[in-house]
Design an enzyme around this catalytic site. Structure first.
Site, PDB file in Angstrom:
ATOM      1  N   TYR A 257      15.647  30.838   6.263  1.00  0.00           N
ATOM      2  CA  TYR A 257      14.579  31.711   6.790  1.00  0.00           C
ATOM      3  C   TYR A 257      14.748  32.018   8.275  1.00  0.00           C
ATOM      4  O   TYR A 257      15.005  31.123   9.080  1.00  0.00           O
ATOM      5  CB  TYR A 257      13.217  31.038   6.598  1.00  0.00           C
ATOM      6  CG  TYR A 257      12.737  31.014   5.167  1.00  0.00           C
ATOM      7  CD1 TYR A 257      12.807  32.144   4.362  1.00  0.00           C
ATOM      8  CD2 TYR A 257      12.186  29.858   4.629  1.00  0.00           C
ATOM      9  CE1 TYR A 257      12.346  32.107   3.050  1.00  0.00           C
ATOM     10  CE2 TYR A 257      11.718  29.818   3.329  1.00  0.00           C
ATOM     11  CZ  TYR A 257      11.802  30.946   2.534  1.00  0.00           C
ATOM     12  OH  TYR A 257      11.351  30.916   1.250  1.00  0.00           O
TER      13      TYR A 257
ATOM     14  N   LYS B 250       0.847  -1.203   0.000  1.00  0.00           N
ATOM     15  CA  LYS B 250       0.000   0.000   0.000  1.00  0.00           C
ATOM     16  C   LYS B 250       0.878   1.246   0.000  1.00  0.00           C
ATOM     17  O   LYS B 250       2.087   1.161   0.250  1.00  0.00           O
ATOM     18  CB  LYS B 250      -0.900  -0.019   1.239  1.00  0.00           C
ATOM     19  CG  LYS B 250      -0.112   0.023   2.544  1.00  0.00           C
ATOM     20  CD  LYS B 250      -1.015  -0.021   3.755  1.00  0.00           C
ATOM     21  CE  LYS B 250      -0.170   0.101   5.021  1.00  0.00           C
ATOM     22  NZ  LYS B 250      -0.941   0.272   6.222  1.00  0.00           N
TER      23      LYS B 250
ATOM     24  N   ARG C  88      -9.815   0.084  15.619  1.00  0.00           N
ATOM     25  CA  ARG C  88      -9.626   0.883  14.412  1.00  0.00           C
ATOM     26  C   ARG C  88     -10.576   0.279  13.392  1.00  0.00           C
ATOM     27  O   ARG C  88     -11.783   0.381  13.558  1.00  0.00           O
ATOM     28  CB  ARG C  88      -8.148   0.843  13.995  1.00  0.00           C
ATOM     29  CG  ARG C  88      -7.729   2.014  13.144  1.00  0.00           C
ATOM     30  CD  ARG C  88      -6.255   2.027  12.827  1.00  0.00           C
ATOM     31  NE  ARG C  88      -5.844   0.910  11.965  1.00  0.00           N
ATOM     32  CZ  ARG C  88      -4.621   0.761  11.452  1.00  0.00           C
ATOM     33  NH1 ARG C  88      -3.677   1.654  11.722  1.00  0.00           N
ATOM     34  NH2 ARG C  88      -4.329  -0.258  10.679  1.00  0.00           N
TER      35      ARG C  88
ATOM     36  N   MET D 164      10.533  24.623   1.504  1.00  0.00           N
ATOM     37  CA  MET D 164       9.694  23.722   0.707  1.00  0.00           C
ATOM     38  C   MET D 164      10.499  22.867  -0.274  1.00  0.00           C
ATOM     39  O   MET D 164      10.212  21.684  -0.471  1.00  0.00           O
ATOM     40  CB  MET D 164       8.652  24.536  -0.071  1.00  0.00           C
ATOM     41  CG  MET D 164       7.642  23.667  -0.796  1.00  0.00           C
ATOM     42  SD  MET D 164       6.501  24.612  -1.811  1.00  0.00           S
ATOM     43  CE  MET D 164       5.593  25.509  -0.569  1.00  0.00           C
TER      44      MET D 164
HETATM   45  C1  LIG Z   1      -3.953  -4.292   8.101  1.00  0.00           C
HETATM   46  C2  LIG Z   1      -2.471  -4.196   8.003  1.00  0.00           C
HETATM   47  N1  LIG Z   1      -1.741  -5.317   8.005  1.00  0.00           N
HETATM   48  C3  LIG Z   1      -0.392  -5.281   7.942  1.00  0.00           C
HETATM   49  C4  LIG Z   1       0.271  -4.083   7.849  1.00  0.00           C
HETATM   50  C5  LIG Z   1       1.772  -4.083   7.816  1.00  0.00           C
HETATM   51  O1  LIG Z   1       2.228  -3.565   9.033  1.00  0.00           O
HETATM   52  P1  LIG Z   1       3.784  -3.394   9.293  1.00  0.00           P
HETATM   53  O2  LIG Z   1       4.215  -2.269   8.454  1.00  0.00           O
HETATM   54  O3  LIG Z   1       3.872  -3.107  10.749  1.00  0.00           O
HETATM   55  O4  LIG Z   1       4.384  -4.688   8.901  1.00  0.00           O
HETATM   56  C6  LIG Z   1      -0.449  -2.897   7.837  1.00  0.00           C
HETATM   57  C7  LIG Z   1       0.249  -1.619   7.766  1.00  0.00           C
HETATM   58  O5  LIG Z   1      -0.012  -0.667   8.442  1.00  0.00           O
HETATM   59  C8  LIG Z   1      -1.864  -2.946   7.921  1.00  0.00           C
HETATM   60  O6  LIG Z   1      -2.613  -1.839   7.905  1.00  0.00           O
END
Ligand SMILES: Cc1ncc(COP(=O)(O)O)c(C=O)c1O
Length: 382
Positions: free
Chosen positions: A257, A36, A127, A305
Site C-alpha cells: 500500500y 492469563k 493500579r 491486515m
Molecule cells: C498481578 C500480577 N502478578 C504477576 C504478573 C507476572 O508479571 P511478569 O510477566 O512481569 O512476570 C502479572 C502480569 O502482568 C500480574 O498482573
C-alpha cells in the site's frame, strides 16, 4: 488443512523456564505460573499442564472466565484470579476452589460464604489493590469474617511497579510498604501463609521480594525480564509462515500500500500470509525483518491486515518455503524482543497479540502424559 501461519510453542522450553525460575525462588517459596491472556498467547491449557508438571504449584489468571477454562479442562491445581468487578460469579469460584483477590472494600463486601481470598494491597503501583487508607479497616473486617468462618484469608499480596529497572528506588519503597501492610494485617489477627509480591523481574533480581510465593509471567515464556541479567531462559514461541507468492521484480517497483517501499535493484519479493490481524504490528512496516533459509530479510513496505512482503534480494525462495517471523534467537531469526523494539512496545504485547486465527502447535514432551503424544495441535481460544 495446512495453516499458512502458525505459532509453534516449545513446551520443553516452558518446562525448562519453570524449573529454572522455581530454582531461583527463595527456599520454600512456591511458584505461581501466570497463565492469563491465554498463557501470554501460548495457549493456556498446554502451558498450564507443562508448568504444573515442572515445578509450578499455582496458576494465576485475571478473570473468572480464565479460571473456568482451567477448571473445565479438569486441572485442579490451586488457582488465583484477580481482576473483576464486584458482581461476578464468586460463588462459582468458591465451589471450584478458585482463590479470589480482594482489591477494594466493595469486593470484600461481595464475597460469598466459603471463599478463600488473597487481600491485595496497593504498595505504590497505583493500579489495582486496596488503597493504603482503606487497608487497616479492610484487614480488620477480613479478620472478623475469618473468625466467623465466613471466608478464609490465604494470602496478602501486592505488585511491583519497577522490578525490571534495577536500582529503581520504588522497589525498596514498595518492599517497606508491603512489610507495613503485613504488620497492620498481623495486628488485626491475620497472618496468612502466602505473602507474595515478586513478578518475573523480581524473581531474577529482587530476592527480598520472594516471600512465600513468586508469580512468574513473562519469564516462563522465555523472555529475560531484566536487561543485562541473563538467567538462562529459553524462548518458547516461534511464529512462522509459508511463502504464498514469490516474484522477481525490477528496480523502481513500488511494494504494498502507498508504495512506501521501492526496490532499488532486481530483487525477489516474497509474500508472507500474516498481517496485523494476526499480531504482526503495523509499526514493522519498512522496519522489521524475518528469516528465510537462515538469512534475515527486511519487511518491504506496509504490513497489511493479512499479509506483508519481504525483500529477499537474490535468495532462492520457492512457494511454500518456511519464513520464521520470530523465534528462539538461535539462528538468523529475530527474537520477540527485537519485534517489540521495532514496534515500540514490550514483548508481552507481541506475544499476547498473536491473533486467534493463528493455530498454536505444540512440540516437546513436557506435557506428554496428558497429551499422549509429543506434538499436537490445539485450537486457539477466543
Ligand atoms: C498481578 C500480577 N502478578 C504477576 C504478573 C507476572 O508479571 P511478569 O510477566 O512481569 O512476570 C502479572 C502480569 O502482568 C500480574 O498482573
Amino acid at each position: 488443512m495446512q495453516p499458512v501461519a502458525e505459532a509453534v510453542v516449545d513446551l520443553d522450553a516452558v518446562a525448562h523456564n519453570t524449573r529454572l525460575l522455581s530454582g531461583l525462588a527463595a527456599p520454600g517459596a512456591a511458584t505461581m505460573a501466570v497463565v492469563k491472556a491465554n498463557g501470554f498467547g501460548h495457549g493456556v491449557l498446554p502451558v498450564a499442564r507443562a508448568v504444573l508438571a515442572s515445578g509450578a504449584t499455582w496458576l494465576g489468571v485475571t478473570s473468572l472466565a480464565e479460571a473456568r477454562q482451567v477448571r473445565d479442562a479438569g486441572i485442579d491445581a490451586p488457582v488465583l484470579a484477580w481482576l473483576y468487578g464486584t458482581d461476578d460469579d464468586f460463588a462459582w469460584a468458591a465451589r471450584h476452589g478458585v482463590d479470589l483477590s480482594v482489591s477494594t472494600p466493595a469486593h470484600l463486601d461481595a464475597m460469598p460464604p466459603g471463599v478463600t481470598v488473597h487481600l491485595k494491597v496497593d504498595t505504590g503501583l497505583t493500579r489495582n489493590g486496596v488503597a493504603w487508607a482503606d487497608w487497616p479497616d479492610l484487614v480488620r473486617r477480613a479478620a472478623d469474617l475469618e473468625r466467623r468462618g465466613t471466608l478464609r484469608v490465604r494470602g496478602v499480596w501486592s505488585h511491583l511497579a519497577s522490578a525490571d529497572d534495577p536500582g529503581n528506588p520504588s522497589v525498596h519503597r514498595q518492599l517497606e510498604r508491603f512489610e507495613e501492610a503485613l504488620a497492620v494485617a498481623a495486628k488485626a489477627g491475620l497472618e496468612p501463609p502466602l505473602r507474595h509480591l515478586a513478578n518475573s523481574a523480581a524473581i531474577v533480581d529482587v530476592p527480598a521480594a520472594h516471600y512465600d510465593l513468586v508469580r512468574a509471567g513473562l519469564a516462563l515464556y522465555g523472555v529475560e525480564p531484566v536487561d543485562g541479567v541473563v538467567a538462562g531462559l529459553r524462548r518458547a514461541m516461534t511464529l512462522r509462515a509459508r511463502a504464498v507468492n514469490v516474484k522477481r521484480v525490477p528496480p523502481g517497483t513500488g511494494v504494498s500500500y502507498l508504495h512506501q517501499y521501492v526496490t532499488d535493484r532486481d530483487t525477489t519479493v516474497v509474500l508472507v500470509p500474516a498481517g496485523y490481524a494476526d499480531g504482526v504490528p503495523r509499526l514493522l512496516s519498512n522496519r522489521g525483518a524475518v528469516a528465510i533459509g537462515g538469512v534475515r530479510c527486511p519487511i518491504a513496505g506496509r504490513v497489511a491486515m493479512d499479509q506483508f512482503v519481504v525483500d529477499a534480494g537474490d535468495l532462492d525462495v520457492a512457494l511454500g518455503d518456511e519464513i520464521v517471523l520470530f523465534g528462539p534467537g538461535d539462528g538468523a531469526e529475530p527474537t520477540v524482543e527485537e519485534w517489540a523494539a521495532w514496534a515500540q512496545t514490550n514483548p508481552h504485547e507481541i506475544l499476547t497479540g498473536i491473533g486467534a486465527r493463528v493455530p498454536r502447535t505444540y512440540i516437546g514432551n513436557a506435557a506428554a502424559p496428558s497429551f499422549g503424544a509429543a506434538s499436537r495441535k490445539e485450537q486457539p481460544h477466543g
